[in-house]
Write a protein that holds these residues in place. Structure first.
Motif, PDB file in Angstrom:
ATOM      1  N   UNK A  88      19.319  11.884  27.175  1.00 19.22           N
ATOM      2  CA  UNK A  88      17.956  11.975  26.651  1.00 19.22           C
ATOM      3  C   UNK A  88      18.030  11.820  25.119  1.00 19.22           C
ATOM      4  N   UNK A  89      19.021  12.468  24.515  1.00 15.89           N
ATOM      5  CA  UNK A  89      19.250  12.324  23.079  1.00 15.89           C
ATOM      6  C   UNK A  89      19.658  10.902  22.728  1.00 15.89           C
ATOM      7  N   UNK A  90      20.448  10.269  23.607  1.00 15.40           N
ATOM      8  CA  UNK A  90      20.844   8.864  23.390  1.00 15.40           C
ATOM      9  C   UNK A  90      19.624   7.954  23.356  1.00 15.40           C
ATOM     10  N   UNK A  91      18.730   8.152  24.312  1.00 16.04           N
ATOM     11  CA  UNK A  91      17.485   7.366  24.326  1.00 16.04           C
ATOM     12  C   UNK A  91      16.747   7.543  22.991  1.00 16.04           C
ATOM     13  N   UNK A  92      16.669   8.794  22.542  1.00 21.10           N
ATOM     14  CA  UNK A  92      15.928   9.090  21.309  1.00 21.10           C
ATOM     15  C   UNK A  92      16.568   8.398  20.110  1.00 21.10           C
ATOM     16  N   UNK A  93      17.890   8.334  20.109  1.00 14.11           N
ATOM     17  CA  UNK A  93      18.580   7.695  18.976  1.00 14.11           C
ATOM     18  C   UNK A  93      18.351   6.184  18.955  1.00 14.11           C
ATOM     19  N   UNK A 121      27.959   7.910  19.779  1.00  8.37           N
ATOM     20  CA  UNK A 121      28.093   6.581  19.150  1.00  8.37           C
ATOM     21  C   UNK A 121      26.785   6.161  18.474  1.00  8.37           C
ATOM     22  N   UNK A 122      25.688   6.408  19.167  1.00  7.05           N
ATOM     23  CA  UNK A 122      24.391   6.031  18.576  1.00  7.05           C
ATOM     24  C   UNK A 122      24.099   6.856  17.325  1.00  7.05           C
ATOM     25  N   UNK A 123      24.531   8.114  17.341  1.00  3.48           N
ATOM     26  CA  UNK A 123      24.301   8.964  16.160  1.00  3.48           C
ATOM     27  C   UNK A 123      25.104   8.428  14.975  1.00  3.48           C
ATOM     28  N   UNK A 124      26.333   8.049  15.267  1.00  2.00           N
ATOM     29  CA  UNK A 124      27.212   7.509  14.223  1.00  2.00           C
ATOM     30  C   UNK A 124      26.591   6.249  13.612  1.00  2.00           C
ATOM     31  N   UNK A 125      26.054   5.384  14.480  1.00  2.00           N
ATOM     32  CA  UNK A 125      25.470   4.140  13.975  1.00  2.00           C
ATOM     33  C   UNK A 125      24.215   4.438  13.148  1.00  2.00           C
TER      34      UNK A 125
END
Ligand SMILES: NC(=O)C1=CN([C@@H]2O[C@H](COP(=O)(O)OP(=O)(O)OC[C@H]3O[C@@H](n4cnc5c(N)ncnc54)[C@H](O)[C@@H]3O)[C@@H](O)[C@H]2O)[C@@H](O)CC1
Ligand SMILES: Nc1ncnc2c1ncn2[C@@H]1O[C@H](COP(=O)(O)OP(=O)(O)O)[C@@H](O)[C@H]1O
Ligand SMILES: [K+]
Length: 535
Positions: A88-93, A121-125
């Motif tokens: 869910x957090x990945x979608x948000x990112x 990974x998405x947070x890092x990007x």
């Protein structure tokens, strides 16, 4: 043939079923990362399309959400993205990244130290793009909109501090919140608040409707709910749901298909159903009128209404087309005895609806109709009397179909041993229907219907304008009329019941649109039933 969209919009799943469906898609070769891009891309696009919604509290408009439509102007919309540990957090990112590139001023709140691989990974990007990331609630800058990606259907346990208190503070901000999949903190199946939950203005339910969206206890948290269809193959849905009794949303197409329209050209009044209503007492005369007017709107061929003798002229003046049967009455003004016209007995009717306004003094009448072999709807005092007789044992003896239409209080009196309907309404009505072998319609903000085999229909939208005395009486009459007309047709009874409930809700919605939520008294409601179909 129903098209795919119609079929998808009927489906309602539990968290476990959703997980199984996704697992099949991934096992078939769809990369998780690709699905996340697709889903979040659709959400990002919807966020940009939605017109600004005025933020309301208690009906008062607090502020206007500044332009989120299309590309924001420089220094325009500020969007805060709330990121949880899972997908869910990945979608948000992914949404954060897309909005960043579309020119929004984005910041991220990421309070969890351990994230799933893809989310991490998405947070890092996002960080590499220069999007500010904050770990604590105190650091958060202002925003015009929050996107809630804290938890989706993977929420497993009660929320605790510090995330619970962060959610409480975010809810206090007077900023619109759009939730991804479901408001974080809600149980996906029961809609229960697990500690605390995001109060969303808008929720994007992903792929298939989850059960929580139809549980009364979740409604205050969902805001405006919409389904983001990301092309889940129907074959996967069918493969997972095949053995489970279905839970379906009733859609306009299904409801309309169950109506007795068009009428055959060659017919007569008795072929279009004969309904007997048994209702009213000296104390509750209005309920009988409202039930009669509900039945009138159903188009039923013949309508007979049994009331205490002293109500006869009143009923005739309101329903000149109906056959009003004046019955001997008790000292208290309840029906003492069913005195049907000559050559008529209960077998003359295609259906009987019994209960509104009877009072408990009409117990022998309710006993008599329960013993008949006619399709029977019991409501209001009919249900209270049934509860005293012992609902389950009494109903099991019936040969013909019984439909019960309780609200939560009546439900508990009827089925004291069934788990609390306030906790999980769908499960409660399923058990009640299975044990009593009746069709159970549980009234509420989202009315639900179960048959004894465990199939459930949910009325997906309604209006609190219906929370007024007498609106249930209208439903009983309407349902009785449809049931009487369906007697000669091969439509499953639960479909008729669901259709009546859908029609009733739609009439409330239409009346509220034209007259506000304060303008839908039960009599007015009866005047909007036909408008639903002719609109
Ligand atoms: N991955 C994909 O491609 C797709 C993702 N989707 C999204 O993925 C979500 C489901 O993802 P997940 O299975 O990762 O689950 P969630 O993102 O809903 O949350 C699960 C995570 O939260 C943790 N957690 C659970 N309860 C907690 C609590 N009380 N306190 C603290 N941590 C808690 C779990 O350990 C896990 O890490 C859906 O709701 C949806 O948003 C799908 O809808 C679409 C496809
Ligand atoms: N908050 C609400 N939102 C939508 N519908 C509601 C709401 N509250 C009540 N209703 C509907 O109004 C009707 C009330 O029926 P009931 O409780 O039997 O009242 P009465 O006996 O006074 O007619 C039901 O159909 C119910 O589903
Ligand atoms: K969420």
């Amino acid at each position: 043939m129903q098209n795919r969209q119609e079929k998808i919009s009927q489906v309602v799943v539990t968290a476990v079923q959703m997980r199984d469906i996704e697992d099949r898609i991934f096992a078939a070769g769809m990369p998780v990362v690709a699905l996340m891009e697709k889903v979040a891309g659709l959400i990002a696009r919807r966020i940009q399309e939605i017109p600004p919604t005025p933020l309301k509290k208690g009906g008062y408009i607090l502020s206007n959400t500044p332009f989120l439509r299309g590309s924001p102007q420089a220094g325009g919309s500020r969007v805060g993205i709330l990121v949880g540990p899972g997908h869910n957090g990945g979608d948000a990112l992914v949404v954060a990244r897309e909005l960043h590139f579309r020119g929004y001023e984005v910041w991220i709140y990421s309070p969890f130290s351990k994230l799933k691989e893809l989310t991490s990974q998405h947070l890092q990007y996002a960080q590499s793009l220069g999007i500010p990331i904050y770990q604590t609630i105190e650091q958060l800058p202002n925003s015009d909109l929050l996107i809630d990606g804290l938890f989706g259907f993977g929420l497993e346990r009660k929320l605790t501090n510090p995330i619970a208190s962060a959610i409480n503070q975010l809810n206090e901000l007077s900023v619109p919140i759009y939730s991804i999949d479901l408001p974080s903190g809600l149980h996906t199946d029961t809609g229960e608040v697990l500690g605390t939950a995001i109060r969303a203005t808008h929720t994007f339910c992903l792929g298939l409707w989850k059960l929580a969206f139809f549980q009364d206890q979740a409604l205050e948290y969902l805001g405006k709910a919409e389904l983001i269809d990301f092309d889940i193959p129907l074959a996967d849905v069918k493969a997972v749901l095949k053995d489970a009794p279905s839970i379906r949303r009733i859609t306009p197409a299904t409801a309309l298909a169950n109506l007795p329209l068009p009428r055959p050209s060659v017919t007569h009044k008795y072929k279009e159903g004969h309904l007997l209503l048994i209702c009213g007492s000296r104390r509750y005369a209005g309920g009988a009128i409202l039930t009669g007017l509900g039945a009138r709107a159903s188009g039923v061929g013949m309508l007979s209404i049994a009331v205490p003798e002293s109500l006869k002229s009143l009923l005739v003046s309101h329903l000149p087309e109906a056959l009003i049967v004046g019955c001997p009455e008790t000292e208290t003004g309840a029906i003492a005895q069913l005195q049907l016209p000559e050559k008529t007995d209960l077998s003359s009717f295609n259906a009987i609806a019994c209960g509104p306004g009877l009072t408990q003094d009409a117990t022998p009448i309710v006993q008599e109709v329960i013993e008949s072999d006619r399709p029977l709807i019991l409501d209001a005092d009919g249900l209270n009397i049934l509860a005293q007789m012992g609902a389950i044992a009494t109903l099991k003896k019936r040969q013909a179909v019984t439909v019960l239409t309780p609200h939560t209080g009546e439900f508990q009196r009827l089925f004291p041993d069934v788990p609390d309907a306030k906790h999980d309404r769908m499960q409660a009505i399923r058990e009640a229907a299975a044990q009593s072998e009746a069709i159970v319609l549980l009234k509420g903000s989202r009315t639900a219907i179960a048959n004894p085999q465990g199939a459930v229909w949910i009325v997906p939208e309604s209006t609190p304008a219906l929370a007024r005395g007498g609106s249930g009486d209208v439903l009983t009459g309407l349902l009785g009329g449809l049931l009487a007309q369906a007697a000669t047709k091969e439509i499953p009874i639960e479909n008729i019941v669901a259709t009546a409930a859908w029609w009733h809700s739609q009439a409330g919605i239409l009346a509220a649109q034209e007259r506000t939520e304060l303008g839908v008294d039960a009599f007015t409601l009866t005047q909007y039933l036909i408008k639903v179909l002719s609109n």
